[in-house]
Design an enzyme around this catalytic site. Structure first.
Site, mmCIF file in Angstrom:
data_model
loop_
_atom_site.group_PDB
_atom_site.id
_atom_site.type_symbol
_atom_site.label_atom_id
_atom_site.label_comp_id
_atom_site.label_asym_id
_atom_site.label_seq_id
_atom_site.Cartn_x
_atom_site.Cartn_y
_atom_site.Cartn_z
ATOM 1 N N TYR A 56 0.788 -1.231 -0.051
ATOM 2 C CA TYR A 56 0.017 -0.250 -0.228
ATOM 3 C C TYR A 56 0.837 1.011 -0.031
ATOM 4 O O TYR A 56 0.415 2.294 -0.325
ATOM 5 C CB TYR A 56 -0.905 -0.181 1.420
ATOM 6 N N MET A 65 6.621 4.862 0.529
ATOM 7 C CA MET A 65 6.508 5.800 1.838
ATOM 8 C C MET A 65 5.958 5.039 2.873
ATOM 9 O O MET A 65 4.514 4.990 3.082
ATOM 10 C CB MET A 65 5.520 6.898 1.654
ATOM 11 N N PRO A 66 6.399 4.019 3.430
ATOM 12 C CA PRO A 66 5.957 2.954 4.495
ATOM 13 C C PRO A 66 5.646 4.057 5.725
ATOM 14 O O PRO A 66 6.247 4.804 6.203
ATOM 15 C CB PRO A 66 7.108 2.201 4.961
ATOM 16 N N HIS A 67 4.439 3.409 6.223
ATOM 17 C CA HIS A 67 3.935 4.072 7.474
ATOM 18 C C HIS A 67 2.880 3.344 8.069
ATOM 19 O O HIS A 67 2.189 2.410 7.434
ATOM 20 C CB HIS A 67 3.455 5.501 6.942
ATOM 21 N N ALA A 68 2.561 3.690 9.222
ATOM 22 C CA ALA A 68 1.284 2.871 10.125
ATOM 23 C C ALA A 68 0.774 4.077 10.878
ATOM 24 O O ALA A 68 1.139 5.367 10.708
ATOM 25 C CB ALA A 68 1.927 1.922 10.906
#
Length: 148
Positions: A56, A65-68
């Site tokens: 995603y 753009m890895p993020h949580a």
């Protein structure tokens, strides 16, 4: 606010090859974890979401753009820049290998709007993205990012 304020010295140039998704994600959060900006649960949440819905966070060819979510373990708003010199397959069907990753750790869903706007401007500048990917030093990457 310059995005460099959120990056600080959280810049990594990886020359590793044949990385698994998990190993690549470990690298994209390494400085944030090392400096206490995020907890290990934040990295776990990114990996878990990847398992559920795929890559995603791969935004465009070469860019991720890895993020949580903030509640998944963000201690302080921060960014980590990671360049994968040999690219990494993060299983994005549409965008291919990732060479440039910006890990986003935000404290809430509103405060990082300016950051997202600055990053969006950067992501649309193919010349600067290519310059970051081909940079040989973290200092050169920081120089390019100072504009944003």
């Amino acid at each position: 606010m310059s995005i460099m304020k959120l990056i600080g010295d959280n810049i990594v140039i990886s020359t590793e090859t044949n990385l698994s998704v998990d190993a690549a994600l470990d690298i994209t959060c390494s400085k944030l974890l090392e400096h206490g900006k995020v907890e290990a649960t934040y990295l776990d949440a990114i990996k878990q979401k990847h398992q559920e819905i795929g890559a995603y966070y791969v935004l465009a060819p070469k860019i991720a753009m890895p993020h949580a979510r903030p509640e998944d373990g963000v201690n302080e708003a921060a960014l980590q820049i990671t360049v994968f010199k040999h690219g990494v397959d993060l299983e994005s069907e549409d965008n291919g290998d990732v060479y440039f990753s910006v890990t986003l750790a935000a404290m809430d869903s509103d405060s990082h709007i300016q950051t997202i706007m600055a990053l969006s401007e950067l992501f649309q500048n193919d010349e600067d993205v290519e310059a970051i990917i081909s940079a040989q030093t973290t200092e050169h990457i920081a120089e390019i990012l100072e504009k944003y």
